[in-house]
Design a protein around this motif. Structure first.
Motif, PDB file in Angstrom:
ATOM      1  N   SER A 197      18.229   7.034  19.789  1.00  0.00           N
ATOM      2  CA  SER A 197      17.589   6.620  21.055  1.00  0.00           C
ATOM      3  C   SER A 197      18.998   6.086  21.767  1.00  0.00           C
ATOM      4  N   ILE A 198      18.897   5.959  22.944  1.00  0.00           N
ATOM      5  CA  ILE A 198      20.044   5.178  23.797  1.00  0.00           C
ATOM      6  C   ILE A 198      19.372   4.417  24.444  1.00  0.00           C
ATOM      7  N   SER A 199      19.598   3.017  24.397  1.00  0.00           N
ATOM      8  CA  SER A 199      19.178   1.757  25.297  1.00  0.00           C
ATOM      9  C   SER A 199      20.171   1.261  26.137  1.00  0.00           C
ATOM     10  N   ARG A 200      19.728   1.113  27.203  1.00  0.00           N
ATOM     11  CA  ARG A 200      20.771   0.212  28.227  1.00  0.00           C
ATOM     12  C   ARG A 200      19.996  -1.006  29.229  1.00  0.00           C
ATOM     13  N   ASP A 201      20.769  -1.875  29.364  1.00  0.00           N
ATOM     14  CA  ASP A 201      20.199  -2.865  30.364  1.00  0.00           C
ATOM     15  C   ASP A 201      20.000  -2.175  31.420  1.00  0.00           C
ATOM     16  N   THR A 202      19.059  -2.345  32.304  1.00  0.00           N
ATOM     17  CA  THR A 202      18.753  -1.988  33.733  1.00  0.00           C
ATOM     18  C   THR A 202      19.663  -2.372  34.550  1.00  0.00           C
ATOM     19  N   ASP A 203      20.323  -3.525  34.550  1.00  0.00           N
ATOM     20  CA  ASP A 203      21.326  -4.061  35.397  1.00  0.00           C
ATOM     21  C   ASP A 203      22.415  -3.245  35.383  1.00  0.00           C
ATOM     22  N   ILE A 204      22.855  -2.541  34.276  1.00  0.00           N
ATOM     23  CA  ILE A 204      23.896  -1.713  34.219  1.00  0.00           C
ATOM     24  C   ILE A 204      23.707  -0.281  35.061  1.00  0.00           C
ATOM     25  N   LEU A 205      22.662  -0.147  35.079  1.00  0.00           N
ATOM     26  CA  LEU A 205      21.959   1.175  35.571  1.00  0.00           C
ATOM     27  C   LEU A 205      21.687   1.420  37.292  1.00  0.00           C
ATOM     28  N   LEU A 206      21.569   0.010  37.491  1.00  0.00           N
ATOM     29  CA  LEU A 206      21.255  -0.274  39.036  1.00  0.00           C
ATOM     30  C   LEU A 206      22.715  -0.091  39.842  1.00  0.00           C
ATOM     31  N   CYS A 252      17.303  -3.757  47.239  1.00  0.00           N
ATOM     32  CA  CYS A 252      16.267  -2.663  46.938  1.00  0.00           C
ATOM     33  C   CYS A 252      15.381  -3.413  45.936  1.00  0.00           C
ATOM     34  N   GLU A 253      13.865  -3.478  46.279  1.00  0.00           N
ATOM     35  CA  GLU A 253      13.062  -4.167  45.183  1.00  0.00           C
ATOM     36  C   GLU A 253      12.625  -3.276  44.080  1.00  0.00           C
ATOM     37  N   LEU A 254      13.064  -3.213  42.863  1.00  0.00           N
ATOM     38  CA  LEU A 254      12.753  -2.272  41.936  1.00  0.00           C
ATOM     39  C   LEU A 254      11.702  -3.284  40.707  1.00  0.00           C
ATOM     40  N   ASN A 255      10.856  -2.833  40.204  1.00  0.00           N
ATOM     41  CA  ASN A 255      10.210  -3.390  39.229  1.00  0.00           C
ATOM     42  C   ASN A 255      10.334  -2.818  37.811  1.00  0.00           C
ATOM     43  N   LEU A 256      11.769  -2.841  37.381  1.00  0.00           N
ATOM     44  CA  LEU A 256      11.972  -2.365  36.100  1.00  0.00           C
ATOM     45  C   LEU A 256      12.204  -3.375  34.975  1.00  0.00           C
ATOM     46  N   PRO A 257      11.715  -2.926  33.657  1.00  0.00           N
ATOM     47  CA  PRO A 257      12.037  -3.778  32.734  1.00  0.00           C
ATOM     48  C   PRO A 257      13.559  -4.193  32.260  1.00  0.00           C
ATOM     49  N   VAL A 315      15.716   5.828  26.186  1.00  0.00           N
ATOM     50  CA  VAL A 315      15.475   7.561  26.096  1.00  0.00           C
ATOM     51  C   VAL A 315      15.892   7.789  24.828  1.00  0.00           C
ATOM     52  N   PRO A 316      15.205   8.868  24.519  1.00  0.00           N
ATOM     53  CA  PRO A 316      15.345   9.624  23.230  1.00  0.00           C
ATOM     54  C   PRO A 316      17.119  10.358  23.273  1.00  0.00           C
ATOM     55  N   ALA A 317      17.675  10.463  22.049  1.00  0.00           N
ATOM     56  CA  ALA A 317      18.963  10.990  22.187  1.00  0.00           C
ATOM     57  C   ALA A 317      18.698  12.457  21.634  1.00  0.00           C
ATOM     58  N   LEU A 318      18.822  13.395  22.197  1.00  0.00           N
ATOM     59  CA  LEU A 318      18.563  14.861  21.820  1.00  0.00           C
ATOM     60  C   LEU A 318      19.892  15.850  21.579  1.00  0.00           C
ATOM     61  N   LEU A 319      19.898  16.670  20.582  1.00  0.00           N
ATOM     62  CA  LEU A 319      20.919  17.841  20.522  1.00  0.00           C
ATOM     63  C   LEU A 319      19.811  18.834  21.207  1.00  0.00           C
ATOM     64  N   SER A 320      20.241  19.389  22.419  1.00  0.00           N
ATOM     65  CA  SER A 320      19.214  20.466  23.091  1.00  0.00           C
ATOM     66  C   SER A 320      20.363  21.636  22.807  1.00  0.00           C
ATOM     67  N   GLY A 321      19.671  22.899  22.994  1.00  0.00           N
ATOM     68  CA  GLY A 321      20.315  24.110  22.725  1.00  0.00           C
ATOM     69  C   GLY A 321      19.974  25.056  23.805  1.00  0.00           C
ATOM     70  N   PRO A 322      20.954  26.303  23.487  1.00  0.00           N
ATOM     71  CA  PRO A 322      21.842  26.493  22.335  1.00  0.00           C
ATOM     72  C   PRO A 322      23.076  26.056  22.421  1.00  0.00           C
ATOM     73  N   ASP A 323      23.526  25.696  23.784  1.00  0.00           N
ATOM     74  CA  ASP A 323      24.776  25.406  23.947  1.00  0.00           C
ATOM     75  C   ASP A 323      25.225  24.061  24.004  1.00  0.00           C
ATOM     76  N   GLN A 324      24.273  23.320  23.415  1.00  0.00           N
ATOM     77  CA  GLN A 324      24.661  21.781  23.367  1.00  0.00           C
ATOM     78  C   GLN A 324      24.131  21.205  21.753  1.00  0.00           C
ATOM     79  N   ARG A 325      24.139  22.022  20.976  1.00  0.00           N
ATOM     80  CA  ARG A 325      23.814  21.673  19.583  1.00  0.00           C
ATOM     81  C   ARG A 325      24.954  21.295  18.733  1.00  0.00           C
ATOM     82  N   SER A 326      25.838  20.719  19.293  1.00  0.00           N
ATOM     83  CA  SER A 326      27.132  20.060  18.649  1.00  0.00           C
ATOM     84  C   SER A 326      27.307  18.642  18.955  1.00  0.00           C
ATOM     85  N   PHE A 327      27.697  17.841  18.073  1.00  0.00           N
ATOM     86  CA  PHE A 327      28.068  16.427  18.431  1.00  0.00           C
ATOM     87  C   PHE A 327      29.263  16.124  17.441  1.00  0.00           C
TER      88      PHE A 327
END
Length: 169
Positions: free
Chosen positions: A9-18, A27-32, A37-49
Motif C-alpha cells: 500500500s501507499i500512504s501519504r499525508d493529505t497535506d502533501i496531496l492538497l 477550499c474546505e475539505l474534510n479529509l483524514p 491506497v493499494p499498490a498494484l501491478l496491473s496488466g498486461p502492460d504494467q506487470r513489471s516493477f
C-alpha cells in the motif's frame, strides 16, 4: 489473468496531496490526516516493477518480491505462471523456498535459481527467443498482447513468464 496483483500500500499525508488553493484554506475539505491506497501491478502492460533499496533494507525487499511471486501464483490459473529466478549474490538462497515448486513441476521455476553469469546470460537469451517465437508464431498482427491470445487459445493458453532478479545488477 488477474487484472491486478496487490503488493502493498501507499500512504501519504493529505497535506502533501492538497493543491495550493486547498492548502491556504480557500477550499474546505474534510479529509483524514493521511490516505492509504493499494499498490498494484496491473496488466498486461504494467506487470513489471523495479525495487531499489539500500543494503540494510535488502531483507524487506526480498520479502516483498517473494510476496508478489506468491500472489501471482495464487491469483493466476494453475500452470499459468512460470518464473526465471536470478540470484547472483545469494547463490539461490533468496528464492530457496520457491524451489519446492520444482518438486512438482520443474518448469515453474525454470529448473533452478540461476547465479552464474554464463547461466544468467543463457536464461535471458532463452526468454528473448521465446518472446520472439510467441510474437512471430502466435501473436503476429492478430493479437495486441498475450492476454488477447490466451483468451482465444483456451486450454492451449501460453503461461505468463516472469523474470525475478535479486541484487541486480
Amino acid at each position: 489473468p488477474a487484472p491486478a496483483v496487490r503488493f502493498g500500500s501507499i500512504s501519504r499525508d493529505t497535506d502533501i496531496l492538497l493543491d495550493e488553493q486547498a492548502a491556504v484554506g480557500r477550499c474546505e475539505l474534510n479529509l483524514p490526516a493521511s490516505l492509504s491506497v493499494p499498490a498494484l501491478l496491473s496488466g498486461p502492460d504494467q506487470r513489471s516493477f523495479y525495487l531499489g533499496t539500500p543494503p540494510e533494507q535488502r531483507p524487506a525487499a526480498l520479502a516483498m518480491m517473494q510476496s508478489v511471486m506468491l500472489r501471482l501464483l495464487t491469483t493466476m490459473p494453475p500452470g499459468q505462471v512460470k518464473f526465471t529466478l536470478i540470484d547472483p549474490i545469494g547463490l539461490g538462497e533468496s528464492f530457496g523456498g520457491f524451489m519446492h515448486l520444482a518438486d512438482h513441476e520443474e518448469s515453474l521455476v525454470n529448473g533452478r535459481v540461476w547465479s552464474e553469469p554464463a547461466h544468467i546470460d543463457r536464461r535471458l537469451t532463452d526468454l528473448t527467443d521465446h518472446m520472439g517465437q510467441m510474437i512471430q508464431k502466435y501473436l503476429r498482427n492478430d493479437y495486441d498482447s498475450i492476454d488477447q491470445y490466451n483468451e482465444q487459445a483456451g486450454e492451449l493458453a501460453e503461461p505468463y513468464r516472469f523474470l525475478v532478479a535479486a541484487d541486480y545488477p
